[in-house]
Design an enzyme around this catalytic site. Structure first.
Site, PDB file in Angstrom:
ATOM      1  N   THR A  72      -3.791   3.568  -1.989  1.00 27.06           N
ATOM      2  CA  THR A  72      -4.136   3.109  -3.346  1.00 27.06           C
ATOM      3  C   THR A  72      -4.405   4.296  -4.257  1.00 27.06           C
ATOM      4  OG1 THR A  72      -5.035   1.044  -2.496  1.00 27.06           O
ATOM      5  CG2 THR A  72      -5.862   1.779  -4.648  1.00 27.06           C
ATOM      6  N   ASN A 151       5.579  -5.115   1.515  1.00 26.98           N
ATOM      7  CA  ASN A 151       4.525  -5.393   2.498  1.00 26.98           C
ATOM      8  C   ASN A 151       4.495  -6.851   2.951  1.00 26.98           C
ATOM      9  OD1 ASN A 151       3.732  -5.223  -0.376  1.00 26.98           O
ATOM     10  ND2 ASN A 151       1.833  -6.173   0.304  1.00 26.98           N
ATOM     11  N   SER A 199       0.043   6.063   3.573  1.00 23.52           N
ATOM     12  CA  SER A 199      -1.326   5.677   3.952  1.00 23.52           C
ATOM     13  C   SER A 199      -1.466   5.858   5.458  1.00 23.52           C
ATOM     14  CB  SER A 199      -1.566   4.224   3.554  1.00 23.52           C
ATOM     15  OG  SER A 199      -2.812   3.789   4.058  1.00 23.52           O
ATOM     16  N   CYS A 327      -4.470  -8.245   0.815  1.00 19.65           N
ATOM     17  CA  CYS A 327      -5.400  -7.476  -0.010  1.00 19.65           C
ATOM     18  C   CYS A 327      -6.193  -8.312  -1.003  1.00 19.65           C
ATOM     19  CB  CYS A 327      -4.645  -6.379  -0.759  1.00 19.65           C
ATOM     20  SG  CYS A 327      -4.099  -5.085   0.333  1.00 19.65           S
TER      21      CYS A 327
HETATM   22  N1  PLP Z   1       1.121   0.087  -0.882  1.00 15.29           N
HETATM   23  C1  PLP Z   1       1.511  -0.871  -0.033  1.00 15.29           C
HETATM   24  C2  PLP Z   1       2.940  -1.307  -0.013  1.00 15.29           C
HETATM   25  C3  PLP Z   1       0.587  -1.448   0.833  1.00 15.29           C
HETATM   26  O1  PLP Z   1       0.981  -2.410   1.678  1.00 15.29           O
HETATM   27  C4  PLP Z   1      -0.766  -1.008   0.793  1.00 15.29           C
HETATM   28  C5  PLP Z   1      -1.784  -1.628   1.663  1.00 15.29           C
HETATM   29  O2  PLP Z   1      -1.626  -2.711   2.169  1.00 15.29           O
HETATM   30  C6  PLP Z   1      -1.106   0.013  -0.104  1.00 15.29           C
HETATM   31  C7  PLP Z   1      -0.141   0.543  -0.923  1.00 15.29           C
HETATM   32  C8  PLP Z   1      -2.512   0.535  -0.200  1.00 15.29           C
HETATM   33  O3  PLP Z   1      -2.819   1.395   0.854  1.00 15.29           O
HETATM   34  P1  PLP Z   1      -4.357   1.647   1.251  1.00 15.29           P
HETATM   35  O4  PLP Z   1      -4.776   0.492   2.100  1.00 15.29           O
HETATM   36  O5  PLP Z   1      -4.338   2.938   2.030  1.00 15.29           O
HETATM   37  O6  PLP Z   1      -5.116   1.757  -0.005  1.00 15.29           O
END
Ligand code: PLP
Length: 388
Positions: A72, A151, A199, A327
C-alpha cells in the site's frame, strides 16, 4: 499446521522457512544501518544484501529498490504528480488507472480525485487496450497505474502491450505486481514498467514490508511520503525495518528459485479444484476462466449463493477462503472488479475467492470440494438450485 485448509493465499501467504530464520537473525542484529561503527555496518550489509535479492526477483537494479512498510505504501509513494525522469521534470497532471485496481491504487496517491481517470476491462477482466489508447490520447504525459495480475480473479494483464501505448504518449507506467510476483515472471524490463510495487507477505515474507522498484535510478520521486533522516536515498525516511527487510530478501530469493515448480504445483491443484467445482455445480461461474490467470486463483459464484454465508460455512468446515477482496474489513461490498467486468448484479455479492500456494495439498482440495458439496446441497434444498 492444524487440520485446517488455508486457501486464502492472495490475502497473505505463510512465512517461508527461509524468511522465518532470517527474521530471527535480523531480530538479533544490533546496529542501526545508518551508524558508522561495526554494528551499524553489519546491519547495513544485511539490508543491502536483501536489496539485491528483492531486485533479482524482478530483474531490477538494487539501487533502484526502495523499501517501504507495505505494498500500500509503495503504491502511495509511486502515485504522485512529482515523478521526475532525467529528461522530464515537469509535474504530471493526470493519473490513469484501470477499473480493477486494488483499493490502494484506486485511492489515487497524491493525485486529486478529478485528475484520476479509469479505463475499462473486458468481460474476462482483462485491460481493454483500445480504451487505454483512447484515454492516453486525451492526456498528455500521464502517469498510468496497472496491476500485473488481479487479486480477486487472478487474471493476468497485458502489461507489456500497455507499456508500449503509455510510453508512445510520453507517459510513465507504474505496475502493481503484488499478486503476480513470485507466481509468474515479472521482469521489470520485460513488463516495460517504470515503477513496480511488491509486498513481502504475499511471497512468503513478513507482513508490513514492501518495496517500490524503479526501472532505473533516473526515475525520481520528488515528494517522498516520509521526510527526515534521508534513509532509502531520501525516498523513504525512517530507520529501516531490518528484520522485516532481510526476511523479505530471503523470501524473494526463495520465490525466485522455486517459482517454476511452485507454479506447476499450484496450477495442477487449481485445475483439480475447478474440475471438481464444475462437476458438483455445473451452474457455478468461474470468473476470468477464459483469460490467462495466475496459477493459484479461482474466483467463483453460484446463483443464490451469498459470499458471507459461504465463507462462514467453509470456515466451519475447516477451510479458509475469502469473499472477493479481503481488504474490506470483514464487510462484503459488491466487488468493483466484477462490476467492471459487467457481471450480473445478482452475482456481485456472491463471489468466493479460493487462492492456493506452495504448501497446498491434494487433501486441501478434497476438503474444499467436500465442504462445497455440503454447502451446495444445503442451498439446493433451500430451492436456490446450485447443486447439479
Ligand atoms: N496491491 C494488490 C494487488 C494487493 O492484492 C494488495 C493486498 O492485498 C496490495 C496492493 C497491498 O499490499 P499490502 O497488504 O502490503 O499493503
Amino acid at each position: 499446521m492444524s487440520d485446517r485448509s488455508y486457501l486464502d493465499w492472495n490475502a497473505t501467504a505463510p512465512l517461508r522457512d527461509e524468511a522465518r530464520l532470517t527474521l530471527e537473525e535480523g531480530l538479533a542484529l544490533l546496529g542501526n544501518p545508518s551508524s558508522v561503527h561495526a554494528e551499524g555496518r553489519g546491519a547495513r550489509r544485511a539490508v543491502e544484501a536483501a536489496r539485491e535479492q528483492v531486485a533479482a526477483l524482478l530483474g531490477a537494479f538494487p539501487a533502484a529498490v526502495t523499501f517501504t512498510s507495505s505494498g500500500t505504501e509503495a503504491n502511495m509513494l509511486a502515485l504522485t504528480p512529482l515523478i521526475e525522469t532525467a529528461a522530464e521534470k515537469r509535474p504530471r497532471s493526470q493519473l490513469i488507472i484501470s477499473a480493477i485496481e486494488h483499493v490502494s491504487v484506486r485511492a489515487g496517491g497524491r493525485f486529486p480525485r478529478e485528475a484520476i481517470a479509469e479505463t475499462a476491462v473486458d468481460s474476462e477482466g482483462r485491460l481493454d487496450l483500445a480504451a487505454l489508447q483512447e484515454a492516453v490520447g486525451k492526456t498528455p504525459r500521464p502517469l498510468v497505474s496497472l496491476m500485473a495480475a488481479n487479486n480477486e480473479t487472478g487474471v493476468i494483464q497485458p502489461v507489456a502491450q500497455a507499456a508500449a501505448i503509455v510510453h508512445a504518449a510520453g507517459g510513465l507506467l507504474h505496475v502493481d505486481a503484488v499478486q503476480a510476483a513470485g507466481r509468474i515472471d515479472c521482469d521489470i524490463i520485460a513488463l516495460g514498467a517504470d515503477l513496480l510495487t511488491l509486498s513481502a507477505h504475499k511471497i512468503g515474507g513478513p507482513k508490513g514490508v514492501g518495496a517500490l522498484l524503479r526501472r532505473s535510478e533516473d526515475i525520481h520521486i520528488a515528494d517522498p511520503l516520509m521526510r527526515g533522516g534521508g534513509q532509502e536515498r531520501s525516498m523513504r525516511a525512517g530507520t529501516e525495518n531490518v528484520p522485516g527487510i532481510i526476511a523479505f530478501g530471503a523470501a524473494a530469493a526463495a520465490a525466485s528459485r522455486a517459482r517454476a515448480a511452485e507454479a506447476a504445483h499450484m496450477r495442477l491443484l487449481r485445475d483439480q479444484l475447478e474440475a471438481g467445482l464444475r462437476a458438483i455445480s455445473p451452474q457455478a461461474v468461474i470468473f476470468g476462466a477464459d483469460a490467462e490467470r495466475l496459477p493459484n486463483t479461482t474466483l467463483f459464484a453460484a446463483p443464490g449463493m451469498k459470499a458471507e454465508t459461504a465463507v462462514i460455512a467453509f470456515d466451519l468446515e475447516g477451510v479458509a477462503v475469502s469473499s472477493g477482496a479481503a481488504c474490506s474489513s470483514g464487510k462484503v461490498q459488491p466487488s468493483h472488479v466484477l462490476a467492471a467486468m459487467g457481471v450480473a448484479p445478482r452475482l456481485l455479492r456472491g463471489a468466493v475467492r479460493v487462492s492456493l500456494g506452495w504448501a497446498t495439498t491434494t487433501a486441501d482440495i478434497e476438503k474444499f470440494l467436500k465442504a462445497w458439496t455440503k454447502l451446495a446441497t444445503a442451498l439446493s434444498k433451500e430451492g436456490r438450485g446450485i447443486a447439479a
